[in-house]
Design a protein around this motif. Structure first.
Motif, short mmCIF file in Angstrom:
data_model
loop_
_atom_site.label_atom_id
_atom_site.label_comp_id
_atom_site.label_asym_id
_atom_site.label_seq_id
_atom_site.Cartn_x
_atom_site.Cartn_y
_atom_site.Cartn_z
N SER A 291 42.94 57.58 -48.18
CA SER A 291 44.24 58.05 -47.69
C SER A 291 44.18 59.51 -47.25
O SER A 291 44.82 59.90 -46.27
N ASN A 292 43.41 60.32 -47.98
CA ASN A 292 43.22 61.72 -47.57
C ASN A 292 42.57 61.80 -46.20
O ASN A 292 43.03 62.52 -45.31
N SER A 293 41.49 61.06 -46.03
CA SER A 293 40.77 61.07 -44.75
C SER A 293 41.63 60.50 -43.63
O SER A 293 41.63 61.02 -42.51
N TYR A 294 42.36 59.44 -43.95
CA TYR A 294 43.21 58.80 -42.94
C TYR A 294 44.25 59.76 -42.39
O TYR A 294 44.40 59.92 -41.17
N LEU A 295 44.96 60.44 -43.28
CA LEU A 295 46.01 61.35 -42.82
C LEU A 295 45.41 62.52 -42.03
O LEU A 295 45.93 62.90 -40.98
#
Length: 314
Positions: A291-295
């Motif tokens: 989720s960190n990388s996605y955002l």
């Protein structure tokens, strides 16, 4: 060795620990700001500025907004550490924070947090505009007084509504460029708002015993694992859907990435829910890290799309 040399050597030996202590104090104050959290917040600010400009904004304005925004986020995080020092002391994940280890006096941390907030307001007002400064300050106040002091210890929906403070950097960035708040800024706000629950609940699944010990009713503490994973999946779908609302102000570059990255995000969220539903062992941290990388990458795509300047699909 002469007396003069002995004296100089003794002075050097005394100075070394003092310098080490000073570095330790500086590091402790820096840790109060939760720099890793600030990094993610700032990653969303610059792309919002690029989209508002529909190109590359003034480098000076970007620097000022980043500095002011970092101070604002640091202020909120430092004040959060002051308010939550009792919770942090009983949670394994947070037991090394400066106030828990008595590296910074509580009163000094409070003054530090307030000072950062005041300076951030001044920087944003002088370097950007009054609206950006007011929005950043409102985020500090919301995070401290609404989320930390009211919601966090009272409701399992704490992170849903309290997460609104973490959405403000995109609006601050937009306002810094345009002097107003327009609908694309609100869509980006919505993306971060909807992304926050699956991001944080996956972390809370891992550390639910910590939150239970501290008496914090995070959703994984008060709901079944299946209920949590189902809500994570629902918010993940809502997040990806919200990203597509930016289609009218972006080109195929952003849209292609939003679809592909969104699909990857949803696959991992679905796998988590499926594993929980089937009673298998789960690793919620996989979704948390993704989720960190996605955002971050989603907002990088926004910036690249705006900088390239291809015709928008709207």
């Amino acid at each position: 060795m002469t007396a003069t040399h002995e004296s100089a050597s003794a002075s050097a030996e005394a100075a070394a620990p003092a310098a080490g202590r000073r570095r330790g104090v500086v590091a402790a104050y820096f840790a109060l700001t939760k720099p890793r959290v600030i990094e993610l917040l700032l990653v969303t600010t610059v792309p919002a500025m690029f989209l508002a400009q529909r190109g590359i904004p003034s480098p000076w304005l970007v620097i000022v907004t980043l500095v002011g925004g970092a101070m604002s986020a640091g202020s909120a995080n430092a004040l959060n550490c002051v308010a939550d020092s009792d919770i942090d002391a009983v949670m394994h994940r947070t037991k090394k924070r400066p106030l828990v280890r008595y590296e910074v006096p509580r009163r000094n941390a409070l003054i530090f947090g307030i000072a950062l907030g005041v300076v951030s307001f001044a920087v944003l007002w002088a370097g950007a505009n009054l609206l950006a400064a007011v929005l950043a300050t409102s985020a500090i106040l919301f995070y401290v007084f609404v989320y930390t002091l009211v919601l966090k210890r009272r409701t399992s929906q704490n992170i849903v509504w309290g997460g609104a403070a973490g959405c403000m950097p995109v609006v601050v960035g937009w306002a810094a460029v345009t002097g107003k708040v327009e609908w694309p800024a609100l869509v980006m706000f919505g993306v971060v708002f909807l992304w926050t629950p699956p991001h944080f609940w996956s972390l809370a699944m891992k550390y639910k015993d910590d939150y239970a010990r501290a008496g914090v009713p995070m959703l994984p503490v008060v709901a079944t694992t299946r209920q949590v994973s189902a809500r994570i999946l629902a918010y993940s779908w809502a997040t990806v859907g919200c990203t597509l609302l930016l289609v009218p102000v972006t080109s195929w570059v952003y849209v292609a990435f939003a679809v592909l990255a969104g699909a990857a995000f949803l696959i991992v969220a679905q796998r988590l829910h499926t594993a929980v539903r089937n009673g298998k062992a789960v690793n919620p941290m996989k979704l948390f890290h993704l989720s960190n990388s996605y955002l971050a990458l989603l907002f990088v795509a926004i910036a690249v799309d705006a900088a390239v300047g291809l015709p928008v699909l709207g």
